[in-house]
Design an enzyme around this catalytic site. Structure first.
Site, PDB file in Angstrom:
ATOM      1  N   ASP A 161      -3.170  88.299   3.230  1.00 33.40           N
ATOM      2  CA  ASP A 161      -3.107  86.860   2.958  1.00 33.40           C
ATOM      3  C   ASP A 161      -4.387  86.325   2.320  1.00 33.40           C
ATOM      4  O   ASP A 161      -5.447  86.957   2.373  1.00 33.40           O
ATOM      5  CB  ASP A 161      -2.876  86.090   4.259  1.00 33.40           C
ATOM      6  CG  ASP A 161      -1.467  86.246   4.796  1.00 33.40           C
ATOM      7  OD1 ASP A 161      -0.751  87.156   4.347  1.00 33.40           O
ATOM      8  OD2 ASP A 161      -1.088  85.460   5.688  1.00 33.40           O
ATOM      9  N   HIS A 198      -6.154  90.105   5.838  1.00 38.75           N
ATOM     10  CA  HIS A 198      -6.599  89.107   4.857  1.00 38.75           C
ATOM     11  C   HIS A 198      -7.574  89.696   3.845  1.00 38.75           C
ATOM     12  O   HIS A 198      -8.345  90.601   4.154  1.00 38.75           O
ATOM     13  CB  HIS A 198      -7.291  87.933   5.565  1.00 38.75           C
ATOM     14  CG  HIS A 198      -6.389  87.153   6.476  1.00 38.75           C
ATOM     15  ND1 HIS A 198      -6.048  87.605   7.729  1.00 38.75           N
ATOM     16  CD2 HIS A 198      -5.755  85.964   6.309  1.00 38.75           C
ATOM     17  CE1 HIS A 198      -5.229  86.721   8.298  1.00 38.75           C
ATOM     18  NE2 HIS A 198      -5.039  85.729   7.467  1.00 38.75           N
TER      19      HIS A 198
END
Length: 432
Positions: free
Chosen positions: A137, A292
């Site tokens: 992400d 992430h």
């Protein structure tokens, strides 16, 4: 010698500030050079049609067709009030929110099966046992070259959830993600808690994230992940109306909490997931894991743990691959391997080069469904299916008939959209 080094560094920075291709920006792993600000003409040509970067989106800058679609949808959106604040303060909601969780609010009880009929379940897993779904992400990050280089070296693809504001801030970095063969999904425009937003704001956050990816990369994503996992049936409904499948996760590395969370704790989170794989927890179903490209630490952690993940899990795949979704975009000339091909060693599909097309029209696929309903095709398999192993309950491959993969929108929305889409036939495209 120091002078020569300084001159060389200055030349490198100057080159990066004038970069006009993703290859230009991929040539260094020095974060200072990578994150040198540059001007990219296609973005300059489109930026006035977007909300201010990193502010909550609204439709003030949207084209008339997008506004018309929202106005058409608005009266059909579930009557669920916004919750808390866009920064995640729910203290005025949770004390009185019903324990039965009538809104299927993920932040309250990790609900992923909507309470409202016709809204698709969230995708949370890779169906095949012992599969780690690699999802990343918050990109594109300007300093991600070392991480993307590493994934290339490992012949590994991921699903990248890009924030719209980041795509316009770092467009060439976004293009590299597609050029490297990763799957691209949306992660909203400004990364706020979505259930706190108004209907218009939520629609705009999704619309402009989708539009940014289309304008800069040339693809129209059909998957999104809510920031912080914050979603309820109102937000799912809006996303589905825009042709976007909601994707959550099963396991969380909590890497984004560093440095508030110490590295030792993040390491233990990775180790705990690996331990579960070793003790048979994932012997019936695989998982999607939240990680992430937020900063150097999060990407370095993923690289550090990748060899151990490879040892503990049988497969590491993107979301599309493990769900047998070979055509994850509206544009049908981009293809990815299915799971059976992945198991045989195929890692690359057929992808066109990323191409910026300022203010390109967004195609939202609608087709007429049964009993007069209007459906949007969201081509992800069942989150509980077994993909590519025995064929039993397998997720339908993208080559299946369109009718087999349609996800019905509730009748109330259908009635309104039938008027809007008058004259469209099954498989037609509504261009916004």
């Amino acid at each position: 010698m120091a002078f020569k080094t300084l001159v060389a560094a200055s030349v490198t920075l100057a080159a990066f500030s004038n970069a006009q291709s993703w290859q230009d920006k991929a040539s260094s792993v020095d974060p200072t050079a990578e994150c040198q600000v540059y001007s990219y003409a296609p973005v300059q040509a489109m930026i006035h049609n977007y909300p201010t970067i990193w502010t909550i989106a609204n439709l003030q800058t949207a084209d008339t067709d997008a506004v018309a679609l929202f106005n058409t949808l608005n009266s059909t959106i579930p009557q669920i009030a916004p919750k808390g604040t866009p920064t995640g303060d729910f203290s005025n909601v949770t004390p009185t929110y019903p324990a039965a969780d009538p809104d299927c609010w993920w932040s309250y009880h990790q609900c992923t099966t909507p309470k409202i009929s016709g809204i698709a379940n969230d995708v949370t897993r890779c169906p095949t046992p012992n599969t780690w779904g690699l999802t990343v992400d918050d990109g594109p990050n300007c300093s991600h070259n070392a991480y993307y280089d590493y994934l290339q070296q490992q012949n590994q693809k991921a699903t990248l959830f890009y924030i719209g504001s980041n795509v316009l801030d770092w467009p060439l970095e976004a293009q590299r993600g597609l050029a490297d063969g990763h799957e691209i999904c949306a992660h909203t425009w400004s990364h706020r808690y979505m259930t706190a937003l108004t209907n218009e704001e939520a629609f705009a956050e999704l619309y402009f994230s989708k539009k940014a990816i289309k304008d800069v990369l040339g693809i129209t994503p059909q998957c999104w992940r809510p920031p912080f996992g914050d979603v309820d049936d109102r937000i799912r409904y809006i996303a589905q109306s825009l042709g976007m499948q909601t994707v959550i996760w099963v396991e969380d590395t909590f890497d984004y909490e560093y440095p508030t969370l110490p590295q030792t704790t993040v390491d233990q989170n990775y180790q705990n997931i690996i331990n579960k794989a070793k003790n048979g927890t994932y012997d019936t179903e695989g998982i999607l894991v939240l990680s992430h490209e937020l900063q150097n630490f999060t990407m370095s952690e993923n690289m550090k743990w990748f060899p151990m993940i490879q040892q503990a899990f049988k497969w590491i795949t993107p979301l599309a691959v493990c769900n047998n979704n070979t055509k994850p975009y509206v544009e049908q000339d981009y293809t990815y391997p299915n799971f059976e091909q992945w198991m045989s060693g195929v890692r690359n599909g057929t992808l066109l080069a990323p191409t910026a097309s300022p203010n390109a029209p967004i195609s939202l696929p609608f087709s007429s469904g049964q009993a007069g309903s209007v459906s949007t095709s969201i081509p992800y398999g069942s989150p509980t299916a077994t993909a590519g192993v025995t064929g039993t309950n397998a997720a339908a491959p993208s080559g299946s008939s369109a009718a087999a993969s349609l996800t019905a929108i509730p009748t109330s929305l259908a009635a309104v959209l039938v008027t809007t889409l008058l004259g469209l036939v099954s498989g037609a495209v509504l261009v916004l």
